[in-house]
Design a protein around this motif. Structure first.
Motif, PDB file in Angstrom:
ATOM      1  N   GLU A 466      37.157  35.449 -23.577  1.00 43.79           N
ATOM      2  CA  GLU A 466      37.161  36.634 -22.700  1.00 43.79           C
ATOM      3  C   GLU A 466      35.852  36.795 -22.131  1.00 43.79           C
ATOM      4  O   GLU A 466      34.374  37.616 -21.829  1.00 43.79           O
ATOM      5  CB  GLU A 466      37.171  37.835 -23.265  1.00 43.79           C
ATOM      6  N   GLY A 467      34.719  35.476 -21.848  1.00 42.80           N
ATOM      7  CA  GLY A 467      33.242  35.817 -20.914  1.00 42.80           C
ATOM      8  C   GLY A 467      32.661  34.131 -21.929  1.00 42.80           C
ATOM      9  O   GLY A 467      33.309  33.716 -23.031  1.00 42.80           O
ATOM     10  N   VAL A 468      31.357  34.257 -21.443  1.00 41.26           N
ATOM     11  CA  VAL A 468      30.611  33.113 -22.118  1.00 41.26           C
ATOM     12  C   VAL A 468      30.101  33.862 -23.223  1.00 41.26           C
ATOM     13  O   VAL A 468      28.826  34.872 -22.386  1.00 41.26           O
ATOM     14  CB  VAL A 468      30.150  32.637 -20.951  1.00 41.26           C
ATOM     15  N   GLY A 469      29.563  34.417 -23.986  1.00 39.97           N
ATOM     16  CA  GLY A 469      28.785  34.572 -24.677  1.00 39.97           C
ATOM     17  C   GLY A 469      27.272  33.418 -24.778  1.00 39.97           C
ATOM     18  O   GLY A 469      26.487  34.061 -25.561  1.00 39.97           O
ATOM     19  N   LEU A 470      27.428  32.311 -24.712  1.00 40.32           N
ATOM     20  CA  LEU A 470      25.730  31.991 -24.537  1.00 40.32           C
ATOM     21  C   LEU A 470      25.949  30.337 -23.788  1.00 40.32           C
ATOM     22  O   LEU A 470      26.831  29.353 -23.794  1.00 40.32           O
ATOM     23  CB  LEU A 470      25.924  31.112 -26.059  1.00 40.32           C
ATOM     24  N   TYR A 471      25.521  30.646 -22.100  1.00 38.84           N
ATOM     25  CA  TYR A 471      25.500  29.094 -21.935  1.00 38.84           C
ATOM     26  C   TYR A 471      23.710  28.379 -21.660  1.00 38.84           C
ATOM     27  O   TYR A 471      23.158  29.393 -21.189  1.00 38.84           O
ATOM     28  CB  TYR A 471      25.714  29.894 -19.792  1.00 38.84           C
ATOM     29  N   ARG A 472      23.704  27.565 -21.791  1.00 37.47           N
ATOM     30  CA  ARG A 472      22.830  26.807 -22.394  1.00 37.47           C
ATOM     31  C   ARG A 472      22.527  26.868 -20.670  1.00 37.47           C
ATOM     32  O   ARG A 472      23.046  25.379 -20.084  1.00 37.47           O
ATOM     33  CB  ARG A 472      22.914  25.468 -22.987  1.00 37.47           C
ATOM     34  N   SER A 473      20.857  26.566 -20.235  1.00 39.39           N
ATOM     35  CA  SER A 473      20.797  26.726 -18.976  1.00 39.39           C
ATOM     36  C   SER A 473      19.631  25.725 -18.839  1.00 39.39           C
ATOM     37  O   SER A 473      18.904  24.498 -17.622  1.00 39.39           O
ATOM     38  CB  SER A 473      19.602  27.673 -18.624  1.00 39.39           C
ATOM     39  N   GLU A 474      19.759  24.397 -19.906  1.00 38.94           N
ATOM     40  CA  GLU A 474      18.766  23.792 -19.994  1.00 38.94           C
ATOM     41  C   GLU A 474      19.487  22.643 -19.155  1.00 38.94           C
ATOM     42  O   GLU A 474      18.185  21.675 -18.474  1.00 38.94           O
ATOM     43  CB  GLU A 474      17.945  22.773 -21.468  1.00 38.94           C
ATOM     44  N   ILE A 475      20.473  22.138 -19.704  1.00 38.13           N
ATOM     45  CA  ILE A 475      21.275  21.094 -18.790  1.00 38.13           C
ATOM     46  C   ILE A 475      20.534  20.585 -17.425  1.00 38.13           C
ATOM     47  O   ILE A 475      20.381  19.468 -17.606  1.00 38.13           O
ATOM     48  CB  ILE A 475      23.107  21.210 -18.556  1.00 38.13           C
ATOM     49  N   PRO A 476      19.995  21.644 -16.816  1.00 37.37           N
ATOM     50  CA  PRO A 476      20.110  21.125 -15.515  1.00 37.37           C
ATOM     51  C   PRO A 476      18.612  20.505 -15.417  1.00 37.37           C
ATOM     52  O   PRO A 476      18.356  19.397 -14.417  1.00 37.37           O
ATOM     53  CB  PRO A 476      20.156  22.198 -14.281  1.00 37.37           C
ATOM     54  N   PHE A 477      17.980  21.295 -15.921  1.00 41.69           N
ATOM     55  CA  PHE A 477      16.606  20.587 -16.564  1.00 41.69           C
ATOM     56  C   PHE A 477      16.309  18.901 -16.567  1.00 41.69           C
ATOM     57  O   PHE A 477      15.301  18.726 -16.569  1.00 41.69           O
ATOM     58  CB  PHE A 477      15.656  21.307 -17.136  1.00 41.69           C
ATOM     59  N   MET A 478      17.333  19.511 -17.475  1.00 38.36           N
ATOM     60  CA  MET A 478      17.409  17.824 -18.568  1.00 38.36           C
ATOM     61  C   MET A 478      18.054  16.361 -17.641  1.00 38.36           C
ATOM     62  O   MET A 478      17.990  15.288 -18.259  1.00 38.36           O
ATOM     63  CB  MET A 478      17.844  18.091 -20.150  1.00 38.36           C
TER      64      MET A 478
END
Length: 758
Positions: A466-478
């Motif tokens: 029903e949605g995203v409770g945690l999107y990890r934004s680090e991936i594009p940086f790494m």
């Protein structure tokens, strides 16, 4: 008598060079008879039933007694050591009231006896014994050194003991061997092991020099071209069986393959005189190292992807012709150290029934694809010598994270029955996709998903997230060669928000620093878990935070489902400063005629100080998310990635339940929405208590959503509250889990952990 450290080092080195488990144990007993100058040394290992100690290797006793002689715990001197977990040093063993004479061993002439338990992580692995003919105790020096040796060997012998490879083969052999691993994709599969790339990986390459740099560059370029062709073919072969964004993982691999970071590093090593294979090994190692130290297992898994690409490139580099199309069997269990999506693409999807990796983690791209294809997968399997089982029948149990080798016909038939039952259960769960997670007495629970890649979107939506409770934004940086620009981040965030619109997406701001290294911004710290990370890092690097906030707010301008989430909050002034920066950023974007609005802003409760200061922090935020993994880790002072203490990491520790109770109470009093993310939200036993605690929003992995929804729709919230009160009376997590396991069985929900063998 002893050279202590040098002697011990020599022993460990000899064991490491042994060809297999039997040879390793034989080296141990031979070496110890030499070190202690005794005629007999014997090694007993605890059997899989954990009720008997079996003679696994001996020097000095009858060789044919190996595998045939066993003692119950507390039976004989060996059994006494196993039960008491205490060394025994005797001058005349036959006169001891616990002595048991076993004719098969031919040990009559031996009087002098010393045995020590082998213990690893509080678990009895076995007993190590030396014997002599004289009637006197071994010296204190000998006893101390024997205990030291046992403590050093216990970890090595644990993997041998668990593998079962030491057990006798033949009519009296045990029927099967179980090998533990990590659950990557649920399900049960039976088939023939197809072992990939034996003795051909980057770690096996030795340093070599070359004087022809152009020839080595050509070798590398040819390998890259071959892998590009293979990935393109694989995308078309598996594409019809994969959701579009999961099939895009082939594009991700192509992007990583063609990245300037990889090529530039390889070229640099070759120009310095390395051969192409060594240059590839060093370049892959350097790039993967940036991810390997990350605490977040999702981020750490990206290092596996780099090694997968490197290994596949190596195989193309060393092969004189393009790699073949693999086995034609229709019931393959692909097995290897690391298996990449490029490896999967060699086979037709209907051939692959399961995946076994002796390395890797549940969050690798291979695990994501396995979940999307519905293929059971187990990663990080210990004690399994693949080359001894190539082509043999085996079983994968993705629910328990284990594989079974040398199964009997009866066991194969039983697991095939379970496989059929499991498939019927999964079909039943699919019918719940569009139904709410609502208890029998009408309490609604919102189920969100955790993500960090677009490839995760389809499994989440398919399973009813029903949605995203945690999107990890680090991936594009790494995955970048430098800090990504605002526009580059904007494109990524916009795609994620759009994929779930109009459902909410909670984007965690950059959680980098400490143990999460960027290839272009290295941070060295003595204790990264207590270091420069999360909100501490971004507040100290305000320009990075502002750039990220601008990208997120712009991406949300036309979609409107963004929720900002602040990681690792530990102080009130951190929240205050963050809010000021958000307000300034909103004003700046408005001045640029960008139609942005302030999204809901939440904080993560992951450290004890945030828990204690929560009443002061709640007026500053719109919602709260409990990071169950980190909160458990910090509350219990347990590094869950440290094998010495990982067994102590349990979300159901009473301290964690008390902490959750306090957080729920504070949030209810202030009317602040509360959610919980992490492994705890996917644990059926834990969810019983979370519902009882009053948590009404959970964020979990996509593949866990159907079963947790089924659980919630099968219970009453009032019963869950009563269960919580009973659980709070216990003093340890083992008692709590026993209570919850019994409740799941009483409710007829045992299928939540996979079907049980009959």
């Amino acid at each position: 008598m002893f050279q202590s450290l040098s002697t011990l080092t020599s022993l460990v080195q000899e064991i490491s060079r042994a060809e297999n488990a039997i040879a390793a144990m034989h080296q141990i007993v031979i070496k110890l008879t030499e070190i202690f100058e005794v005629p007999v040394c014997s090694l007993y290992l605890k059997s899989a039933s954990q009720q008997r100690l079996v003679l696994a290797a001996t020097e000095g006793l009858a060789p044919d007694s190996v595998g045939r002689v066993s003692l119950a715990l507390n039976e004989g001197l060996v059994g006494k050591i196993g039960r008491t977990l205490h060394p025994l040093n005797l001058a005349d063993a036959p006169t001891h009231d616990k002595f048991v004479y076993i004719p098969e061993t031919h040990e009559a002439p031996y009087h002098q006896f010393m045995g020590v338990p082998l213990i690893h992580l509080r678990e009895l692995i076995g007993v190590l014994v030396i014997q002599g003919t004289v009637q006197e105790k071994f010296s204190r020096e000998a006893e101390a050194f024997m205990v030291t040796i046992a403590s050093q060997l216990a970890g090595t012998l644990q993997s041998i003991q668990r593998s079962g490879d030491w057990l006798p083969q033949g009519p009296t052999a045990f029927e099967h061997n179980r090998h533990a691993g990590v659950r990557a994709a649920p399900g049960i599969a039976c088939g023939h092991l197809e072992v990939l790339h034996l003795n051909l990986s980057l770690q096996d390459i030795t340093e070599e020099r070359s004087t022809d740099a152009e020839a080595e560059l050509a070798r590398f370029d040819t390998a890259v071209e071959r892998l590009e062709e293979e990935l393109t073919l694989g995308a078309s072969r598996l594409g019809d069986n994969l959701p579009s964004d999961v099939s895009n993982l082939f594009a991700v691999y192509l992007m990583m393959l063609q990245s300037p970071e990889l090529r530039d590093a390889v070229v640099r090593h070759i120009r310095l005189g390395s051969t192409a294979p060594w240059a590839l090994r060093e370049s892959s190692r350097e790039l993967a190292a940036h991810f390997d130290n990350a605490e977040d297992p999702y981020i750490r898994a990206r290092g596996e992807d780099i090694r997968n690409i490197g290994n596949r490139l190596l195989r193309h580099m060393l092969s004189k012709k393009p790699l073949g199309n693999g086995n034609e069997r229709r019931d393959l269990l692909l097995a290897g150290d690391l298996i990449s999506i490029a490896d999967l693409s060699v086979y037709h999807p209907e051939q692959i029934k399961g995946i076994i990796c002796t390395g890797g983690s549940a969050l690798s791209h291979t695990g994501i694809v396995a979940n999307a294809l519905g293929i059971p997968a187990v990663m990080g399997v210990t004690g399994l010598d693949l080359k001894n089982h190539d082509g043999q029948l085996a079983i994968i149990d993705g629910y328990r994270g284990e594989c079974i080798t040398t199964p009997s016909d009866a066991m194969i038939n039983e697991y095939r029955r379970l496989q059929s039952a499991d498939e019927q259960f999964i079909d039943q769960l699919a019918s719940l996709r569009d139904l709410p997670a609502e208890t029998l007495d009408g309490v609604r629970v919102q189920l969100l998903t955790n993500t960090g890649l677009l490839a995760d979107v389809t499994p989440g939506r398919k399973n009813g997230a029903e949605g995203v409770g945690l999107y990890r934004s680090e991936i594009p940086f790494m995955l970048h060669e430098s800090f990504p620009t605002e526009d580059e981040q904007y494109e990524v965030y916009r795609q994620v928000l759009d994929a779930y619109a109009p459902l909410p997406v909670s984007m965690r701001t950059l959680d980098i620093g400490g143990d999460k290294q960027l290839p272009y911004f290295e941070i060295r710290e003595e204790n990264p878990f207590l270091g420069w990370r999360g909100i501490r890092f971004t507040l100290d690097n305000t320009s990075l935070l502002v750039t990220q906030l601008r990208a997120m707010l712009r991406a949300n301008a036309e979609i409107g489902n963004l929720r900002l989430l602040i990681p690792m909050v530990s102080r009130v002034d951190e929240l205050q400063t963050f809010m000021h920066i958000v307000e300034d950023t909103l004003e700046e974007l408005a001045s640029e005629d960008c139609p942005v609005a302030r999204p809901p802003i939440g904080m993560m409760v992951e450290v004890p100080s945030a828990l204690l200061l929560l009443p002061r922090m709640l007026p500053l935020v719109d919602f709260v998310s409990i990071g169950s993994n980190d909160l458990t880790q910090y509350l219990l002072a347990v590094d869950r990635n440290n094998p010495k203490v990982a067994a102590l990491f349990d979300n159901l520790n009473p301290a964690m339940l008390v902490a959750l109770e306090q957080i729920v109470s504070h949030c209810e009093a202030s009317g602040t929405p509360l959610s919980l993310c992490g492994e705890m939200a996917a644990d059926p036993a834990a969810v019983l208590l979370l519902v009882g605690l009053g948590l009404r929003t959970l964020s979990l992995s996509a593949h866990s959503i159907p079963k947790i929804k089924w659980l919630i729709r099968s219970i009453e919230s009032s019963s869950a509250r009563n269960l919580l009160q009973r659980a709070l009376q216990f003093n340890n997590e083992a008692e709590i889990r026993e209570l919850l396991g019994a409740e799941l069985r009483r409710l007829g929900l045992k299928n939540l952990t996979g079907p049980e063998p009959g």
